[in-house]
Design an enzyme around this catalytic site. Structure first.
Site, mmCIF file in Angstrom:
data_model
loop_
_atom_site.group_PDB
_atom_site.id
_atom_site.type_symbol
_atom_site.label_atom_id
_atom_site.label_comp_id
_atom_site.label_asym_id
_atom_site.label_seq_id
_atom_site.Cartn_x
_atom_site.Cartn_y
_atom_site.Cartn_z
ATOM 1 N N ASP A 1 39.256 14.125 24.107
ATOM 2 C CA ASP A 1 39.034 12.903 24.875
ATOM 3 C C ASP A 1 37.807 12.223 24.277
ATOM 4 O O ASP A 1 37.044 12.833 23.529
ATOM 5 C CB ASP A 1 38.790 13.303 26.343
ATOM 6 C CG ASP A 1 38.195 12.190 27.169
ATOM 7 O OD1 ASP A 1 38.793 11.106 27.211
ATOM 8 O OD2 ASP A 1 37.122 12.409 27.752
ATOM 9 N N ASP B 1 35.667 9.112 26.049
ATOM 10 C CA ASP B 1 34.623 8.688 26.984
ATOM 11 C C ASP B 1 34.217 9.813 27.928
ATOM 12 O O ASP B 1 35.042 10.345 28.656
ATOM 13 C CB ASP B 1 35.118 7.472 27.767
ATOM 14 C CG ASP B 1 35.280 6.268 26.856
ATOM 15 O OD1 ASP B 1 36.412 5.744 26.768
ATOM 16 O OD2 ASP B 1 34.300 5.884 26.204
HETATM 17 C C1 XBP Z 1 37.940 6.521 29.849
HETATM 18 C C2 XBP Z 1 38.590 5.329 30.425
HETATM 19 C C3 XBP Z 1 38.455 4.014 29.704
HETATM 20 C C4 XBP Z 1 36.980 3.581 29.659
HETATM 21 C C5 XBP Z 1 36.859 2.097 29.402
HETATM 22 O O1 XBP Z 1 38.746 6.888 28.776
HETATM 23 O O2 XBP Z 1 39.251 5.441 31.442
HETATM 24 O O3 XBP Z 1 39.219 3.068 30.427
HETATM 25 O O4 XBP Z 1 36.402 3.818 30.932
HETATM 26 O O5 XBP Z 1 37.487 1.780 28.178
HETATM 27 P P1 XBP Z 1 38.827 8.457 28.275
HETATM 28 P P2 XBP Z 1 38.526 0.551 28.121
HETATM 29 O O6 XBP Z 1 37.945 9.296 29.162
HETATM 30 O O7 XBP Z 1 40.298 8.817 28.361
HETATM 31 O O8 XBP Z 1 38.300 8.422 26.848
HETATM 32 O O9 XBP Z 1 37.872 -0.614 28.808
HETATM 33 O O10 XBP Z 1 38.754 0.319 26.640
HETATM 34 O O11 XBP Z 1 39.748 1.050 28.836
HETATM 35 MG MG MG Z 2 36.911 10.964 29.543
#
Ligand code: XBP
Ligand code: MG
Length: 253
Positions: free
Chosen positions: A10, A12
């Site tokens: 993953d 973020d």
């Molecule tokens: C986390 C999310 C993303 C980010 C924002 O993604 O849910 O939506 O918060 O990015 P993950 P965007 O943990 O799966 O990496 O605005 O590009 O969606």
């Molecule tokens: Mg995440």
């Protein structure tokens, strides 16, 4: 002998702590640039993070916080435009090196490559955000270290649906039992385990109290030899940081 073939990460909250001081700030800058008086506080964003996907998060905010607001023109197109502006602000922050990798991430990726393990990304965020994070916070050209970068709208259903992990596994020609996933949130572990992957969790301020009962281990971070992790759940033996031998044991057990 573990038949561990690949690590699926993953982005973020896992590779980097991107939400509170990254995405949230970029959303607020895009709102301000659009002449909107919206401001997502740290606490409001904690609730909005339950919705994955930036466009979906804006839509949820309108429906639940501003039901009387009428977007100009077609709502989906207007939201997409606002989200594109947010992505421009976010990638701008990354290009200035403002969002560092979490402890242990750079080291583990290096050790995994040296051990011949295959790497992939499985994330809800946009491909542009992934590339910007890897190029500016990991290393120039490091996007090439990952066989598959499964990101954003490439699948119809975002996390907690398992789609993004199914997509990555299919592109790699691997079975879930040949892999380990790395996640940070409840939506993430539901997605990864929903696709049949054993999952390592590293928590952050937003997700520390989430339910991770499906995880093989729950840690404060991946750790470094001189910066030991805190074990919140699971058995890491006498390890002080996540390395390949520990992952092979967690995958085998
Ligand atoms: C986390 C999310 C993303 C980010 C924002 O993604 O849910 O939506 O918060 O990015 P993950 P965007 O943990 O799966 O990496 O605005 O590009 O969606
Ligand atoms: Mg995440």
């Amino acid at each position: 002998m573990s038949n561990l073939q690949a690590l699926l990460f993953d982005v973020d909250g896992t590779l980097a702590d991107t939400e509170k001081d990254g995405h949230r700030v970029a959303f607020n800058r895009a709102f301000s640039e659009a002449g909107l008086d919206w401001r997502w506080s740290v606490d409001t964003y904690a609730e909005l993070l339950s919705v994955t996907g930036g466009k979906e998060r804006i839509r949820y905010y309108l429906d639940h916080y501003l039901p009387a607001f009428e977007p100009p023109g077609k709502a989906d197109e207007w939201i997409a435009g606002l989200h594109a502006a947010k992505t421009r602000h976010y990638t701008g922050m990354l290009s200035q090196g403002l969002i560092p990798l979490r402890p242990g991430v750079r080291r583990l990726l290096r050790e995994a490559r040296e051990a011949g393990l295959r790497l992939a990304i499985a994330t809800t965020t946009t491909p542009a955000n992934v590339t910007a994070l890897l190029e500016h916070s990991l290393a120039p050209g490091s996007s090439d270290w990952f066989e598959v970068i499964a990101a954003g709208d490439v699948v119809p259903a975002k996390k907690p649906a398992p789609d993004i992990y199914h997509y990555a596994l299919a592109r790699m020609g691997l079975k879930p039992e040949q892999c380990l996933a790395f996640e940070d949130s409840r939506n993430g572990i539901l997605s990864a385990t929903g696709a049949g992957l054993k999952t390592v969790i590293t928590v952050n301020d937003y997700t520390r109290n989430d339910d991770f009962h499906e995880a093989v281990v729950v840690l404060s971070h991946l750790g470094e030899p001189d910066q030991p992790f805190e074990v919140l759940a699971g058995d890491t033996g006498d390890a002080s940081h996540v390395d390949i031998p520990l992952l092979e044991r967690l995958h085998r057990d």
